[in-house]
Design an enzyme around this catalytic site. Structure first.
Site, short mmCIF file in Angstrom:
data_model
loop_
_atom_site.label_atom_id
_atom_site.label_comp_id
_atom_site.label_asym_id
_atom_site.label_seq_id
_atom_site.Cartn_x
_atom_site.Cartn_y
_atom_site.Cartn_z
N LYS A 153 0.98 -0.87 -0.09
CA LYS A 153 0.17 -0.57 0.21
C LYS A 153 0.61 1.07 -0.19
CE LYS A 153 1.27 0.96 4.53
NZ LYS A 153 1.52 2.58 4.64
N SER A 158 1.12 10.96 6.03
CA SER A 158 1.79 10.11 5.57
C SER A 158 3.24 10.40 4.70
CB SER A 158 1.13 9.06 5.00
OG SER A 158 1.65 8.19 4.23
#
Length: 352
Positions: A208, A271
């Site tokens: 991912k 992130s």
């Protein structure tokens, strides 16, 4: 050797005090005595005297050490929270002090290479699956530890530190590892699921990150939510095919460690992988971005390894392939996007 069962009276060890390691150490310290390992003496001193690390607060009860043997002696359960780039070295430093009774749970979303001394990713003609290691495979290869697990899921460190509601998956072939992970970490704010497919869960967390870099690039280009929805859904399909090729299950990609983490990191400015893509889209070079990041964005190395593997395996993974060209071959992001928009996907979902 008899297996020890006195976990409840023992301290819990955490190896690595980056943002994720700090968050997990604080969560563990709510119910357990915790000892953390750091390689630098000054970091250990900071933790033991002012109870902070790199400006992040640590529970005052947490103690730090630079001695791997001390951590292994006092702790039967160890959480390894270190970047994949330094994982092998740290595991080898701990290996002489580990015994079969130790439980090791890692939280590293990266891959390592199992190559000969004179080999590199650039010189290997064909990258076989046996030459690509998940972190649990590194631990099993380098130590006598048997009961190994991993921690994966939508776990943005900043939110965990704030105590926001979240969940994770503890994956292991051994039910005892899952139960211990749940006992140690579960709280009213943190749910802990179990999964026996450790390779699939590790791969989900690894793959991912590739899609998260691409999502950051879309955001940096200002291309909107429709484009993001397209990327995430096609990214999920790509993750399924890559995971199957590398030995993981479809079910794990569909779970919290896969699609749960994918959606989170593709939408989060916190992130690191999203940030890499965003900054690339704004015109910075990869070298400039990496030189100014405090912590490792695992997806960059993952793209290198997975791109080499898919060339050997003979499968197509267009997002990964084009992202590799953007990161390492100077392909403009706009050109990569045009290629992906014209890629001849004929079926929406082809794995169920």
């Amino acid at each position: 050797m008899a297996l020890k069962n006195s976990f409840k009276s023992k301290k819990v060890g955490v190896v690595g005090v980056g943002s994720f390691g700090t968050a997990i150490a604080n969560m563990l310290a709510e119910k357990n005595e915790v000892v953390v390992f750091a390689r630098k003496e000054e970091v250990v001193e900071e933790i033991n005297t002012v109870h902070t690390v790199s400006g992040r607060e640590l529970n005052p009860a947490i103690r730090a050490t630079v001695d791997p043997s001390e951590l292994c002696r006092h702790c039967d359960i160890l959480f390894f929270m270190i970047p994949s780039t330094g994982f092998l070295e740290v595991v080898r430093n701990f290996a002489p002090f580990l015994y079969p009774y130790h439980i090791i749970i890692h939280g590293t979303k990266g891959l390592a290479l199992n190559l000969g001394e004179s080999e590199s990713l650039e010189t290997v003609q064909k990258l076989k699956r046996s030459q690509v290691l998940t972190m649990s495979e590194v631990i099993m290869q380098e130590t006598v530890a048997i009961r190994v697990g991993c921690l994966a899921g939508p776990n943005i460190s900043k939110e965990l530190i704030l105590g926001n509601p979240a969940a994770t998956v503890v994956a292991s072939k051994y039910n005892e590892v899952i139960l211990e992970g749940q006992r140690l970490l579960r709280s009213e704010r943190f749910q802990v699921y179990g999964n026996s497919d450790i390779i699939g869960v590790e791969l989900s967390g690894v793959l991912k990150n590739i899609i998260a870099i691409a999502s950051g690039a879309l955001a940096g280009l200002g291309l909107g939510e429709n484009a993001k929805g397209l990327l995430i859904s096609r990214g999920m399909v790509e993750m399924v095919h890559l995971s199957k090729a590398l030995g993981g299950s479809v079910q794990s990609v569909m779970g919290l460690a896969g699609i749960g983490d994918l959606v989170t990191t593709c939408n989060s400015v916190d992130s690191r992988n999203f940030t890499v893509g965003f900054r690339l889209a704004k015109g910075e070079t990869l070298d400039q971005i990496l030189a100014t990041m405090d912590e490792v964005a695992e997806g960059v190395n993952t793209v290198r390894i997975v791109d080499a593997f898919i060339k050997t395996a003979g499968i197509r993974a267009p997002i990964t392939e084009n992202l590799h060209r953007v990161l390492f071959e100077d392909l403009p992001i706009s050109d990569a996007l045009q290629f992906l928009m014209k890629y001849p996907f004929s079926v929406d979902v082809d794995f169920v």
